[in-house]
Design an enzyme around this catalytic site. Structure first.
Site, mmCIF file in Angstrom:
data_model
loop_
_atom_site.group_PDB
_atom_site.id
_atom_site.type_symbol
_atom_site.label_atom_id
_atom_site.label_comp_id
_atom_site.label_asym_id
_atom_site.label_seq_id
_atom_site.Cartn_x
_atom_site.Cartn_y
_atom_site.Cartn_z
ATOM 1 N N LEU A 167 0.884 -1.071 -0.107
ATOM 2 C CA LEU A 167 -0.064 0.072 -0.094
ATOM 3 C C LEU A 167 1.048 1.227 -0.060
ATOM 4 O O LEU A 167 2.117 1.094 0.759
ATOM 5 C CB LEU A 167 -1.127 -0.194 1.064
ATOM 6 C CG LEU A 167 -2.132 -1.081 1.350
ATOM 7 C CD1 LEU A 167 -2.923 -0.698 2.475
ATOM 8 C CD2 LEU A 167 -3.025 -0.502 0.147
ATOM 9 N N ASP A 168 0.536 2.228 -0.636
ATOM 10 C CA ASP A 168 1.104 3.543 -0.926
ATOM 11 C C ASP A 168 1.459 4.176 0.527
ATOM 12 O O ASP A 168 0.709 3.875 1.453
ATOM 13 C CB ASP A 168 0.717 4.522 -1.631
ATOM 14 C CG ASP A 168 0.393 4.077 -3.033
ATOM 15 O OD1 ASP A 168 1.199 3.167 -3.396
ATOM 16 O OD2 ASP A 168 -0.338 4.722 -3.798
ATOM 17 N N TYR A 169 2.570 4.931 0.545
ATOM 18 C CA TYR A 169 2.847 5.395 1.908
ATOM 19 C C TYR A 169 1.821 6.598 2.591
ATOM 20 O O TYR A 169 1.466 6.510 3.734
ATOM 21 C CB TYR A 169 4.082 6.529 1.775
ATOM 22 C CG TYR A 169 4.435 7.509 2.873
ATOM 23 C CD1 TYR A 169 5.396 6.909 3.758
ATOM 24 C CD2 TYR A 169 4.307 8.729 2.895
ATOM 25 C CE1 TYR A 169 5.795 7.482 4.831
ATOM 26 C CE2 TYR A 169 4.807 9.282 3.917
ATOM 27 C CZ TYR A 169 5.483 9.064 5.076
ATOM 28 O OH TYR A 169 5.936 9.575 6.123
#
Length: 238
Positions: free
Chosen positions: A101-103
């Site tokens: 999952l993205d930051y």
């Protein structure tokens, strides 16, 4: 059943490549017998010795983590930012995330130390639903959202959604809440899709992976999967 060299590597005593050399050199025993074939497979019940010393088999663990925003979905970070592994400091096992999952994205991440399980869930042919709730800038038309199902070309990829629906809108703030279900798992996929239709993402959260949800968890918390849930995920992937 797993390949012998993989079992040795997972015990942490050496790499898989070095484990292969140990096998070929006749330094590995299975149930008291020397094994030199690299294709040999063993089960959890088999006793494996390397140079006469029994290996300790790592216990397989499976978790659901509610990843907060501002956390990296990797096992380490060169900039020393917080990673998903930091939430599991009480465990000796070498856990890692299934996918990313993205930051700036929050939500459900599966953590495990089972490589076969990870490969099963991430294989492109095993189309497991991943459900997201997205807050976007702007209110998209039905025609634009239909492009999600047809496919949007972005940086050489064709990005598709299985399902997309506007859940609510705020005309004053010019924002919308959209539910999206993906089979794919391309890098920054949802953000790229909404950027392509002119409605950039403000907030993004993964709420479901297959039948798994975040019920009972707050950001930063995790729970261990039951054996039944693990079996059901494997069945779902196959």
């Amino acid at each position: 059943m797993e390949r012998l060299q993989k079992v040795i590597a997972k015990s942490g005593i050496t790499s898989r490549r070095k484990a292969e050399k140990l096998i070929v050199d006749g330094l590995v025993e299975v149930n008291g017998k020397v094994v030199t074939e690299l294709g040999t497979k063993v089960s959890e019940q088999d006793e494996v010795k390397v140079e006469g010393v029994p290996i300790e088999k790592e216990k397989l663990l499976y978790f659901v983590l509610y990843k907060p925003r501002g956390v990296i979905t990797t096992v380490s970070d060169e900039k020393d930012r917080k990673t998903v592994v930091d939430f599991f400091e009480d465990y000796n096992e070498r856990l890692y995330p299934v996918g990313r999952l993205d930051y700036d994205t929050s939500g459900l991440v599966i953590m495990t130390n089972d490589g076969e399980f990870t490969n099963l869930l991430l294989h492109p042919s095993h189309q497991i639903n991943k459900e997201y709730v997205v807050k976007i800038e702007g209110i998209p038309s039905k025609e634009k959202l239909q492009l999600f199902k047809k496919g949007i070309r972005s940086d050489g990829d064709i990005l598709k959604a299985k399902y997309v629906k506007v859940m609510s809108t705020d005309r004053k703030k010019n924002t919308a809440i959209v539910r999206v279900v993906l089979h794919q798992g391309k890098n920054r996929q949802i953000r790229r899709m909404f950027e392509a239709i002119g409605t950039p993402v403000q907030k993004l959260k993964r709420e479901k992976f297959g039948f798994l949800t975040l019920d009972g968890l707050t950001a930063g918390e995790h729970r261990q999967l039951t054996p039944e849930e693990v079996a059901e995920l494997k069945k779902l992937a196959r």
